[in-house]
Design a protein around this motif. Structure first.
Motif, PDB file in Angstrom:
ATOM      1  N   VAL A 115      45.146  90.337  20.337  1.00  0.00           N
ATOM      2  CA  VAL A 115      44.571  89.992  21.964  1.00  0.00           C
ATOM      3  C   VAL A 115      44.382  88.339  21.854  1.00  0.00           C
ATOM      4  O   VAL A 115      44.801  87.740  21.434  1.00  0.00           O
ATOM      5  CB  VAL A 115      43.688  89.770  20.946  1.00  0.00           C
ATOM      6  CG1 VAL A 115      41.622  89.072  21.875  1.00  0.00           C
ATOM      7  CG2 VAL A 115      42.373  90.986  20.617  1.00  0.00           C
ATOM      8  N   TYR A 116      44.777  88.812  23.049  1.00  0.00           N
ATOM      9  CA  TYR A 116      45.374  86.829  24.349  1.00  0.00           C
ATOM     10  C   TYR A 116      44.061  86.495  24.851  1.00  0.00           C
ATOM     11  O   TYR A 116      44.027  84.783  24.409  1.00  0.00           O
ATOM     12  CB  TYR A 116      45.684  86.982  25.555  1.00  0.00           C
ATOM     13  CG  TYR A 116      47.390  88.180  25.243  1.00  0.00           C
ATOM     14  CD1 TYR A 116      48.189  88.019  24.734  1.00  0.00           C
ATOM     15  CD2 TYR A 116      47.673  89.216  25.857  1.00  0.00           C
ATOM     16  CE1 TYR A 116      49.269  88.251  23.977  1.00  0.00           C
ATOM     17  CE2 TYR A 116      48.407  90.412  25.928  1.00  0.00           C
ATOM     18  CZ  TYR A 116      49.457  90.317  24.728  1.00  0.00           C
ATOM     19  OH  TYR A 116      50.750  90.462  24.978  1.00  0.00           O
ATOM     20  N   SER A 117      42.432  86.418  25.156  1.00  0.00           N
ATOM     21  CA  SER A 117      42.124  86.203  26.108  1.00  0.00           C
ATOM     22  C   SER A 117      40.168  87.247  25.580  1.00  0.00           C
ATOM     23  O   SER A 117      40.912  88.279  25.828  1.00  0.00           O
ATOM     24  CB  SER A 117      42.332  85.261  26.998  1.00  0.00           C
ATOM     25  OG  SER A 117      41.565  84.820  27.662  1.00  0.00           O
ATOM     26  N   PHE A 118      39.697  85.965  26.200  1.00  0.00           N
ATOM     27  CA  PHE A 118      37.798  86.970  25.991  1.00  0.00           C
ATOM     28  C   PHE A 118      37.367  85.790  27.004  1.00  0.00           C
ATOM     29  O   PHE A 118      37.471  84.741  26.766  1.00  0.00           O
ATOM     30  CB  PHE A 118      37.443  87.122  24.655  1.00  0.00           C
ATOM     31  CG  PHE A 118      36.961  85.337  24.109  1.00  0.00           C
ATOM     32  CD1 PHE A 118      35.700  85.302  23.516  1.00  0.00           C
ATOM     33  CD2 PHE A 118      38.348  85.131  23.179  1.00  0.00           C
ATOM     34  CE1 PHE A 118      35.530  84.147  23.370  1.00  0.00           C
ATOM     35  CE2 PHE A 118      38.057  84.128  22.011  1.00  0.00           C
ATOM     36  CZ  PHE A 118      36.880  83.644  22.144  1.00  0.00           C
ATOM     37  N   ARG A 119      36.136  86.248  26.990  1.00  0.00           N
ATOM     38  CA  ARG A 119      35.081  85.695  27.875  1.00  0.00           C
ATOM     39  C   ARG A 119      33.674  86.739  28.038  1.00  0.00           C
ATOM     40  O   ARG A 119      33.942  87.592  27.432  1.00  0.00           O
ATOM     41  CB  ARG A 119      35.180  85.475  29.396  1.00  0.00           C
ATOM     42  CG  ARG A 119      35.242  86.341  30.613  1.00  0.00           C
ATOM     43  CD  ARG A 119      35.689  86.257  32.022  1.00  0.00           C
ATOM     44  NE  ARG A 119      35.513  87.113  32.506  1.00  0.00           N
ATOM     45  CZ  ARG A 119      34.713  87.793  33.530  1.00  0.00           C
ATOM     46  NH1 ARG A 119      33.643  87.381  33.126  1.00  0.00           N
ATOM     47  NH2 ARG A 119      35.070  88.961  34.213  1.00  0.00           N
ATOM     48  N   THR A 120      33.086  85.727  26.337  1.00  0.00           N
ATOM     49  CA  THR A 120      31.701  86.453  26.316  1.00  0.00           C
ATOM     50  C   THR A 120      30.311  84.902  26.603  1.00  0.00           C
ATOM     51  O   THR A 120      30.439  84.172  26.844  1.00  0.00           O
ATOM     52  CB  THR A 120      31.541  86.470  24.688  1.00  0.00           C
ATOM     53  OG1 THR A 120      30.255  87.422  24.690  1.00  0.00           O
ATOM     54  CG2 THR A 120      31.905  85.143  24.036  1.00  0.00           C
ATOM     55  N   THR A 121      29.438  86.806  27.166  1.00  0.00           N
ATOM     56  CA  THR A 121      27.939  85.361  27.882  1.00  0.00           C
ATOM     57  C   THR A 121      26.910  85.739  27.495  1.00  0.00           C
ATOM     58  O   THR A 121      27.001  87.713  27.473  1.00  0.00           O
ATOM     59  CB  THR A 121      28.241  86.173  29.386  1.00  0.00           C
ATOM     60  OG1 THR A 121      29.503  85.359  30.130  1.00  0.00           O
ATOM     61  CG2 THR A 121      27.027  85.182  30.304  1.00  0.00           C
ATOM     62  N   PHE A 122      26.042  85.454  27.115  1.00  0.00           N
ATOM     63  CA  PHE A 122      24.814  85.795  27.184  1.00  0.00           C
ATOM     64  C   PHE A 122      23.801  84.837  28.022  1.00  0.00           C
ATOM     65  O   PHE A 122      23.923  83.663  27.819  1.00  0.00           O
ATOM     66  CB  PHE A 122      23.952  85.754  25.208  1.00  0.00           C
ATOM     67  CG  PHE A 122      22.800  86.970  25.077  1.00  0.00           C
ATOM     68  CD1 PHE A 122      22.106  87.268  26.046  1.00  0.00           C
ATOM     69  CD2 PHE A 122      22.933  86.551  23.716  1.00  0.00           C
ATOM     70  CE1 PHE A 122      21.147  88.114  25.767  1.00  0.00           C
ATOM     71  CE2 PHE A 122      21.513  87.271  23.645  1.00  0.00           C
ATOM     72  CZ  PHE A 122      20.373  87.344  24.537  1.00  0.00           C
ATOM     73  N   GLY A 123      22.811  85.152  28.916  1.00  0.00           N
ATOM     74  CA  GLY A 123      22.248  84.546  29.612  1.00  0.00           C
ATOM     75  C   GLY A 123      21.070  85.841  30.732  1.00  0.00           C
ATOM     76  O   GLY A 123      21.326  86.341  30.706  1.00  0.00           O
ATOM     77  N   HIS A 124      20.063  84.965  30.287  1.00  0.00           N
ATOM     78  CA  HIS A 124      18.412  85.646  31.108  1.00  0.00           C
ATOM     79  C   HIS A 124      18.084  84.574  31.715  1.00  0.00           C
ATOM     80  O   HIS A 124      18.145  83.339  32.196  1.00  0.00           O
ATOM     81  CB  HIS A 124      17.745  86.364  30.203  1.00  0.00           C
ATOM     82  CG  HIS A 124      17.482  85.838  28.776  1.00  0.00           C
ATOM     83  ND1 HIS A 124      16.688  84.478  28.972  1.00  0.00           N
ATOM     84  CD2 HIS A 124      18.038  86.105  27.871  1.00  0.00           C
ATOM     85  CE1 HIS A 124      16.655  84.162  27.974  1.00  0.00           C
ATOM     86  NE2 HIS A 124      16.873  85.021  27.075  1.00  0.00           N
ATOM     87  N   GLY A 125      16.566  84.363  32.711  1.00  0.00           N
ATOM     88  CA  GLY A 125      16.095  84.099  33.193  1.00  0.00           C
ATOM     89  C   GLY A 125      15.652  82.825  32.291  1.00  0.00           C
ATOM     90  O   GLY A 125      14.272  81.761  32.766  1.00  0.00           O
ATOM     91  N   GLY A 126      15.126  82.963  31.001  1.00  0.00           N
ATOM     92  CA  GLY A 126      14.782  82.141  29.934  1.00  0.00           C
ATOM     93  C   GLY A 126      13.385  82.655  29.079  1.00  0.00           C
ATOM     94  O   GLY A 126      13.134  83.488  29.527  1.00  0.00           O
ATOM     95  N   PRO A 127      13.285  81.257  28.181  1.00  0.00           N
ATOM     96  CA  PRO A 127      12.386  81.976  27.231  1.00  0.00           C
ATOM     97  C   PRO A 127      10.782  81.951  27.266  1.00  0.00           C
ATOM     98  O   PRO A 127      10.033  82.628  27.021  1.00  0.00           O
ATOM     99  CB  PRO A 127      12.857  81.182  26.108  1.00  0.00           C
ATOM    100  CG  PRO A 127      13.669  79.521  26.553  1.00  0.00           C
ATOM    101  CD  PRO A 127      13.868  80.009  27.727  1.00  0.00           C
ATOM    102  N   GLU A 128      10.756  81.590  29.127  1.00  0.00           N
ATOM    103  CA  GLU A 128       9.323  80.870  29.083  1.00  0.00           C
ATOM    104  C   GLU A 128       8.953  82.647  29.507  1.00  0.00           C
ATOM    105  O   GLU A 128       7.276  82.995  29.067  1.00  0.00           O
ATOM    106  CB  GLU A 128       9.001  80.671  30.564  1.00  0.00           C
ATOM    107  CG  GLU A 128       9.544  80.627  31.324  1.00  0.00           C
ATOM    108  CD  GLU A 128      10.996  80.046  31.791  1.00  0.00           C
ATOM    109  OE1 GLU A 128      11.720  79.691  32.839  1.00  0.00           O
ATOM    110  OE2 GLU A 128      11.566  79.629  30.632  1.00  0.00           O
ATOM    111  N   GLY A 129       9.240  83.502  30.023  1.00  0.00           N
ATOM    112  CA  GLY A 129       9.243  85.028  30.232  1.00  0.00           C
ATOM    113  C   GLY A 129       9.021  85.909  28.455  1.00  0.00           C
ATOM    114  O   GLY A 129       9.088  87.572  29.027  1.00  0.00           O
TER     115      GLY A 129
END
Length: 342
Positions: free
Chosen positions: A145-159
Protein backbone atom coordinates in the motif's frame (compact mmCIF):
# COMPACT_ATOMS: atom_id res chain seq x y z
CA UNK A 1 -30.15 -15.26 30.04
CA UNK A 2 -30.85 -11.68 29.05
CA UNK A 3 -28.44 -8.91 29.97
CA UNK A 4 -29.81 -5.88 31.76
CA UNK A 5 -28.67 -2.70 30.03
CA UNK A 6 -28.72 1.00 30.89
CA UNK A 7 -28.13 3.90 28.52
CA UNK A 8 -26.59 7.04 30.04
CA UNK A 9 -27.37 10.05 27.86
CA UNK A 10 -30.55 10.06 25.76
CA UNK A 11 -29.50 12.40 22.96
CA UNK A 12 -29.38 11.58 19.25
CA UNK A 13 -26.79 8.80 19.26
CA UNK A 14 -28.77 6.95 21.95
CA UNK A 15 -32.08 7.62 20.24
CA UNK A 16 -30.99 6.59 16.73
CA UNK A 17 -28.38 3.91 17.44
CA UNK A 18 -27.98 2.51 20.95
CA UNK A 19 -31.58 2.23 22.18
CA UNK A 20 -33.13 0.76 18.99
CA UNK A 21 -30.20 -1.63 18.50
CA UNK A 22 -30.40 -2.87 22.10
CA UNK A 23 -34.17 -3.27 21.67
CA UNK A 24 -33.57 -5.36 18.54
CA UNK A 25 -31.15 -7.71 20.35
CA UNK A 26 -33.03 -10.67 21.84
CA UNK A 27 -30.38 -11.14 24.57
CA UNK A 28 -30.99 -7.70 26.06
CA UNK A 29 -33.43 -6.01 28.38
CA UNK A 30 -33.24 -2.21 28.56
CA UNK A 31 -33.65 -1.63 32.29
CA UNK A 32 -32.71 2.01 32.84
CA UNK A 33 -32.09 5.25 30.97
CA UNK A 34 -30.52 8.46 32.23
CA UNK A 35 -30.36 12.03 31.04
CA UNK A 36 -29.77 15.31 32.84
CA UNK A 37 -32.79 16.60 30.89
CA UNK A 38 -35.62 14.82 32.70
CA UNK A 39 -38.08 14.88 29.78
CA UNK A 40 -35.58 13.14 27.52
CA UNK A 41 -35.03 10.36 30.05
CA UNK A 42 -38.79 10.02 30.59
CA UNK A 43 -39.49 9.82 26.87
CA UNK A 44 -36.95 7.01 26.41
CA UNK A 45 -38.16 5.26 29.58
CA UNK A 46 -41.75 5.18 28.34
CA UNK A 47 -40.76 3.96 24.87
CA UNK A 48 -38.52 1.15 26.13
CA UNK A 49 -40.34 0.35 29.39
CA UNK A 50 -37.32 1.28 31.47
CA UNK A 51 -36.73 3.28 34.64
CA UNK A 52 -35.74 6.94 34.15
CA UNK A 53 -32.89 8.63 36.03
CA UNK A 54 -31.42 12.13 35.90
CA UNK A 55 -28.35 11.25 38.01
CA UNK A 56 -26.11 8.55 36.56
CA UNK A 57 -24.55 7.84 39.97
CA UNK A 58 -27.95 6.75 41.28
CA UNK A 59 -28.36 4.50 38.26
CA UNK A 60 -24.94 2.88 38.83
CA UNK A 61 -25.99 1.88 42.36
CA UNK A 62 -28.49 -0.60 40.89
CA UNK A 63 -27.04 -4.11 41.27
CA UNK A 64 -29.16 -5.66 38.53
CA UNK A 65 -27.62 -3.58 35.70
CA UNK A 66 -25.01 -5.61 33.80
CA UNK A 67 -23.77 -3.09 31.24
CA UNK A 68 -24.10 0.54 30.22
CA UNK A 69 -23.74 2.66 27.11
CA UNK A 70 -22.11 6.03 27.72
CA UNK A 71 -23.69 8.44 25.21
CA UNK A 72 -22.63 11.76 26.73
CA UNK A 73 -20.65 14.85 25.66
CA UNK A 74 -16.98 13.99 25.08
CA UNK A 75 -15.63 15.50 28.32
CA UNK A 76 -17.80 13.10 30.34
CA UNK A 77 -16.81 9.90 28.51
CA UNK A 78 -13.87 9.02 30.76
CA UNK A 79 -15.22 9.96 34.22
CA UNK A 80 -18.59 8.26 33.68
CA UNK A 81 -17.02 5.16 32.08
CA UNK A 82 -14.56 4.84 34.98
CA UNK A 83 -17.40 5.19 37.52
CA UNK A 84 -19.43 2.54 35.67
CA UNK A 85 -16.51 0.10 35.46
CA UNK A 86 -15.76 0.66 39.16
CA UNK A 87 -19.42 -0.11 39.85
CA UNK A 88 -18.95 -3.49 38.14
CA UNK A 89 -20.70 -2.71 34.84
CA UNK A 90 -19.48 -3.51 31.34
CA UNK A 91 -19.10 -0.28 29.33
CA UNK A 92 -19.71 0.65 25.71
CA UNK A 93 -18.47 4.23 25.35
CA UNK A 94 -19.05 6.52 22.41
CA UNK A 95 -16.08 7.96 20.55
CA UNK A 96 -13.70 9.69 21.05
CA UNK A 97 -13.10 7.59 24.16
CA UNK A 98 -11.53 10.44 26.11
CA UNK A 99 -10.03 13.93 25.89
CA UNK A 100 -6.46 12.90 26.80
CA UNK A 101 -4.15 9.88 26.89
CA UNK A 102 -4.24 10.05 30.71
CA UNK A 103 -8.03 9.73 30.72
CA UNK A 104 -7.85 6.82 28.25
CA UNK A 105 -5.37 5.08 30.58
CA UNK A 106 -7.72 5.58 33.53
CA UNK A 107 -10.50 3.85 31.57
CA UNK A 108 -8.25 0.95 30.56
CA UNK A 109 -7.02 0.51 34.14
CA UNK A 110 -10.59 0.59 35.51
CA UNK A 111 -11.59 -2.13 33.04
CA UNK A 112 -8.60 -4.29 34.02
CA UNK A 113 -9.26 -3.83 37.74
CA UNK A 114 -12.97 -4.63 37.48
CA UNK A 115 -12.57 -7.47 34.99
CA UNK A 116 -15.34 -5.89 32.90
CA UNK A 117 -15.48 -5.22 29.17
CA UNK A 118 -14.68 -1.78 27.80
CA UNK A 119 -15.59 -1.16 24.16
CA UNK A 120 -15.40 2.07 22.17
CA UNK A 121 -18.14 2.69 19.59
CA UNK A 122 -16.05 2.88 16.42
CA UNK A 123 -18.69 1.53 14.04
CA UNK A 124 -16.69 1.91 10.80
CA UNK A 125 -14.88 -1.39 11.39
CA UNK A 126 -18.16 -3.28 11.01
CA UNK A 127 -19.09 -1.89 7.57
CA UNK A 128 -19.08 -4.72 4.99
CA UNK A 129 -16.93 -2.89 2.42
CA UNK A 130 -14.36 -2.03 5.08
CA UNK A 131 -14.11 -5.63 6.29
CA UNK A 132 -13.73 -6.83 2.68
CA UNK A 133 -10.87 -4.39 2.05
CA UNK A 134 -9.07 -5.43 5.22
CA UNK A 135 -9.19 -9.02 3.90
CA UNK A 136 -7.97 -8.00 0.44
CA UNK A 137 -5.01 -6.05 1.85
CA UNK A 138 -4.11 -8.80 4.33
CA UNK A 139 -4.24 -11.44 1.56
CA UNK A 140 -1.67 -9.58 -0.54
CA UNK A 141 -4.13 -8.96 -3.40
CA UNK A 142 -3.38 -5.22 -3.27
CA UNK A 143 0.38 -5.64 -2.87
CA UNK A 144 2.23 -2.89 -1.05
CA UNK A 145 0.00 0.00 0.00
CA UNK A 146 1.52 3.28 -1.17
CA UNK A 147 -1.03 5.88 -0.17
CA UNK A 148 -4.61 6.59 0.89
CA UNK A 149 -7.14 9.33 1.41
CA UNK A 150 -10.01 8.98 3.81
CA UNK A 151 -12.81 11.46 4.42
CA UNK A 152 -15.77 11.87 6.71
CA UNK A 153 -17.84 14.99 6.35
CA UNK A 154 -21.43 16.20 6.47
CA UNK A 155 -23.33 19.42 7.07
CA UNK A 156 -22.71 19.42 10.80
CA UNK A 157 -24.22 18.20 14.09
CA UNK A 158 -26.97 20.80 14.19
CA UNK A 159 -28.98 18.64 11.80
CA UNK A 160 -28.43 15.56 13.95
CA UNK A 161 -27.88 16.58 17.57
CA UNK A 162 -30.78 16.78 20.02
CA UNK A 163 -29.97 20.45 20.78
CA UNK A 164 -29.45 21.62 17.20
CA UNK A 165 -27.36 24.79 16.94
CA UNK A 166 -27.07 24.95 20.74
CA UNK A 167 -25.48 21.51 20.84
CA UNK A 168 -22.53 20.65 23.10
CA UNK A 169 -20.70 19.59 19.91
CA UNK A 170 -19.87 23.26 19.27
CA UNK A 171 -18.60 24.04 22.78
CA UNK A 172 -14.93 23.43 23.44
CA UNK A 173 -15.34 22.91 27.20
CA UNK A 174 -17.76 20.03 26.56
CA UNK A 175 -16.67 18.68 23.16
CA UNK A 176 -12.91 19.25 23.53
CA UNK A 177 -12.55 19.05 19.72
CA UNK A 178 -14.96 19.48 16.83
CA UNK A 179 -15.21 17.67 13.51
CA UNK A 180 -11.86 16.00 14.19
CA UNK A 181 -13.22 14.30 17.32
CA UNK A 182 -16.71 13.72 15.98
CA UNK A 183 -15.75 12.31 12.57
CA UNK A 184 -11.95 12.28 12.20
CA UNK A 185 -11.38 9.81 15.02
CA UNK A 186 -13.65 7.33 13.18
CA UNK A 187 -11.40 7.49 10.14
CA UNK A 188 -8.22 7.32 12.24
CA UNK A 189 -9.57 4.09 13.70
CA UNK A 190 -10.67 2.80 10.28
CA UNK A 191 -7.39 3.37 8.47
CA UNK A 192 -5.44 1.65 11.26
CA UNK A 193 -7.84 -1.29 10.98
CA UNK A 194 -7.73 -1.54 7.17
CA UNK A 195 -3.95 -1.26 6.82
CA UNK A 196 -3.14 -3.24 10.00
CA UNK A 197 -0.46 -0.64 10.51
CA UNK A 198 0.22 2.05 13.11
CA UNK A 199 0.94 5.71 12.43
CA UNK A 200 4.17 7.31 13.56
CA UNK A 201 3.95 10.89 12.27
CA UNK A 202 1.05 13.33 12.03
CA UNK A 203 0.73 16.82 10.59
CA UNK A 204 -2.51 18.78 10.69
CA UNK A 205 -4.37 21.93 9.76
CA UNK A 206 -7.67 22.78 11.45
CA UNK A 207 -10.02 25.66 10.88
CA UNK A 208 -13.31 27.02 12.15
CA UNK A 209 -14.74 28.45 8.97
CA UNK A 210 -18.28 27.17 8.54
CA UNK A 211 -19.90 27.35 11.99
CA UNK A 212 -20.18 30.83 13.50
CA UNK A 213 -21.58 29.33 16.73
CA UNK A 214 -18.56 27.03 17.25
CA UNK A 215 -15.30 27.45 19.15
CA UNK A 216 -14.01 24.08 17.94
CA UNK A 217 -12.72 22.97 14.53
CA UNK A 218 -15.26 22.37 11.76
CA UNK A 219 -12.68 21.49 9.08
CA UNK A 220 -9.59 19.39 9.68
CA UNK A 221 -7.04 17.85 7.33
CA UNK A 222 -4.36 15.48 8.60
CA UNK A 223 -1.31 14.07 6.84
CA UNK A 224 -0.28 10.68 8.22
CA UNK A 225 2.76 8.44 7.87
CA UNK A 226 2.72 4.82 9.03
CA UNK A 227 5.37 2.47 10.37
CA UNK A 228 5.44 0.69 7.00
CA UNK A 229 5.99 3.99 5.19
CA UNK A 230 2.46 4.48 3.84
CA UNK A 231 1.46 8.15 3.64
CA UNK A 232 -2.01 9.58 3.22
CA UNK A 233 -4.57 12.20 4.18
CA UNK A 234 -7.51 12.19 6.54
CA UNK A 235 -10.18 14.90 6.26
CA UNK A 236 -13.00 15.58 8.72
CA UNK A 237 -15.57 18.28 8.10
CA UNK A 238 -18.87 19.77 9.19
CA UNK A 239 -18.90 21.86 6.02
CA UNK A 240 -19.93 19.29 3.39
CA UNK A 241 -23.25 21.01 3.10
CA UNK A 242 -24.80 19.31 0.07
CA UNK A 243 -24.06 15.66 0.75
CA UNK A 244 -22.30 13.43 3.24
CA UNK A 245 -18.94 11.99 2.17
CA UNK A 246 -17.73 8.88 3.98
CA UNK A 247 -15.27 7.59 1.41
CA UNK A 248 -11.82 6.03 1.54
CA UNK A 249 -9.47 5.39 -1.38
CA UNK A 250 -6.42 3.17 -1.03
CA UNK A 251 -3.67 3.20 -3.65
CA UNK A 252 -1.69 -0.02 -3.80
CA UNK A 253 0.93 -1.72 -5.93
CA UNK A 254 -1.60 -4.01 -7.65
CA UNK A 255 -4.90 -2.15 -7.24
CA UNK A 256 -6.75 0.99 -6.27
CA UNK A 257 -9.63 0.40 -3.84
CA UNK A 258 -12.55 2.83 -3.72
CA UNK A 259 -14.69 2.39 -0.62
CA UNK A 260 -18.08 4.07 -0.22
CA UNK A 261 -17.14 6.32 -3.14
CA UNK A 262 -19.52 5.07 -5.84
CA UNK A 263 -23.29 5.62 -5.35
CA UNK A 264 -24.14 2.13 -6.61
CA UNK A 265 -21.24 0.01 -5.38
CA UNK A 266 -19.86 0.13 -1.84
CA UNK A 267 -16.49 -1.13 -3.08
CA UNK A 268 -14.85 -0.75 -6.50
CA UNK A 269 -11.46 -2.42 -7.03
CA UNK A 270 -9.46 -1.24 -10.04
CA UNK A 271 -6.56 -3.62 -10.74
CA UNK A 272 -3.40 -2.53 -12.56
CA UNK A 273 -4.04 -5.24 -15.19
CA UNK A 274 -7.16 -3.31 -16.30
CA UNK A 275 -9.70 -5.46 -14.48
CA UNK A 276 -12.37 -3.73 -12.38
CA UNK A 277 -14.43 -5.57 -9.76
CA UNK A 278 -17.52 -3.93 -8.29
CA UNK A 279 -19.04 -5.13 -5.03
CA UNK A 280 -22.55 -4.46 -3.77
CA UNK A 281 -22.12 -4.98 -0.03
CA UNK A 282 -24.94 -2.90 1.47
CA UNK A 283 -24.93 0.76 2.43
CA UNK A 284 -22.78 2.29 5.13
CA UNK A 285 -24.66 3.66 8.15
CA UNK A 286 -25.42 7.29 7.55
CA UNK A 287 -26.99 10.33 9.13
CA UNK A 288 -28.75 10.94 5.81
CA UNK A 289 -32.25 9.56 5.35
CA UNK A 290 -32.33 5.97 4.18
CA UNK A 291 -28.96 5.08 5.70
CA UNK A 292 -28.19 1.63 7.08
CA UNK A 293 -29.87 1.39 10.46
CA UNK A 294 -27.72 -1.13 12.29
CA UNK A 295 -24.11 -0.39 13.12
CA UNK A 296 -23.42 -3.92 14.50
CA UNK A 297 -21.66 -2.23 17.44
CA UNK A 298 -24.31 -3.20 19.99
CA UNK A 299 -24.51 -6.83 18.85
CA UNK A 300 -20.73 -7.15 19.00
CA UNK A 301 -20.63 -5.63 22.50
CA UNK A 302 -23.31 -8.04 23.75
CA UNK A 303 -21.54 -11.02 22.11
CA UNK A 304 -18.26 -10.09 23.80
CA UNK A 305 -19.96 -10.06 27.21
CA UNK A 306 -21.84 -13.32 26.67
CA UNK A 307 -18.87 -15.20 25.20
CA UNK A 308 -16.24 -13.48 27.39
CA UNK A 309 -14.21 -12.35 24.38
CA UNK A 310 -12.23 -9.13 23.90
CA UNK A 311 -14.23 -6.54 21.94
CA UNK A 312 -12.81 -5.64 18.53
CA UNK A 313 -12.32 -2.04 19.72
CA UNK A 314 -11.26 -2.38 23.34
CA UNK A 315 -9.69 0.39 25.41
CA UNK A 316 -6.21 -0.12 23.96
CA UNK A 317 -7.51 0.12 20.40
CA UNK A 318 -9.60 3.17 21.25
CA UNK A 319 -6.54 4.83 22.77
CA UNK A 320 -4.41 4.25 19.65
CA UNK A 321 -7.05 5.88 17.45
CA UNK A 322 -7.43 8.78 19.90
CA UNK A 323 -3.62 9.22 19.89
CA UNK A 324 -3.71 10.21 16.20
CA UNK A 325 -6.21 12.99 16.95
CA UNK A 326 -4.23 14.17 20.00
CA UNK A 327 -1.10 14.21 17.80
CA UNK A 328 -2.96 16.34 15.25
CA UNK A 329 -3.79 18.86 17.98
CA UNK A 330 -0.11 18.99 18.98
CA UNK A 331 0.84 19.55 15.34
CA UNK A 332 -1.62 22.45 15.05
CA UNK A 333 -0.36 23.95 18.31
CA UNK A 334 3.34 23.73 17.45
CA UNK A 335 3.07 24.10 13.64
CA UNK A 336 5.31 21.04 13.34
CA UNK A 337 4.98 17.40 12.33
CA UNK A 338 4.24 15.48 15.51
CA UNK A 339 6.03 12.19 16.10
CA UNK A 340 4.01 9.55 17.96
CA UNK A 341 5.93 7.53 20.53
CA UNK A 342 6.62 3.95 19.55
Amino acid sequence: MSLKIAVIGCGSIAKHRHLPEYAANKHVEITAVCDIVGERAEEAAVKYEAKAYTDYKELLKQDDIDAVSVCLPNYLHAPVSVDALNAGKHVLCEKPMATSAEEADQMIEAAQRSGKKLMIGHNQRFVNSHQKVRELIASGAVGKVYSFRTTFGHGGPEGWSADGKDSWFFKKDEAFIGAMGDLGVHKADLIRYLLQDEFVEVGAFVETSAKENANVDDNATLILKSEKGTIGTLAASWAYTAKEDNSTIIYGEKATLRLEDDPAYSLVVQYTNGETVKYELGAIQSNDEGGQTTTHVIDHFIDSIQNDTTPLIDGEEGKKSLAIILAALESVETKRIYSLEK
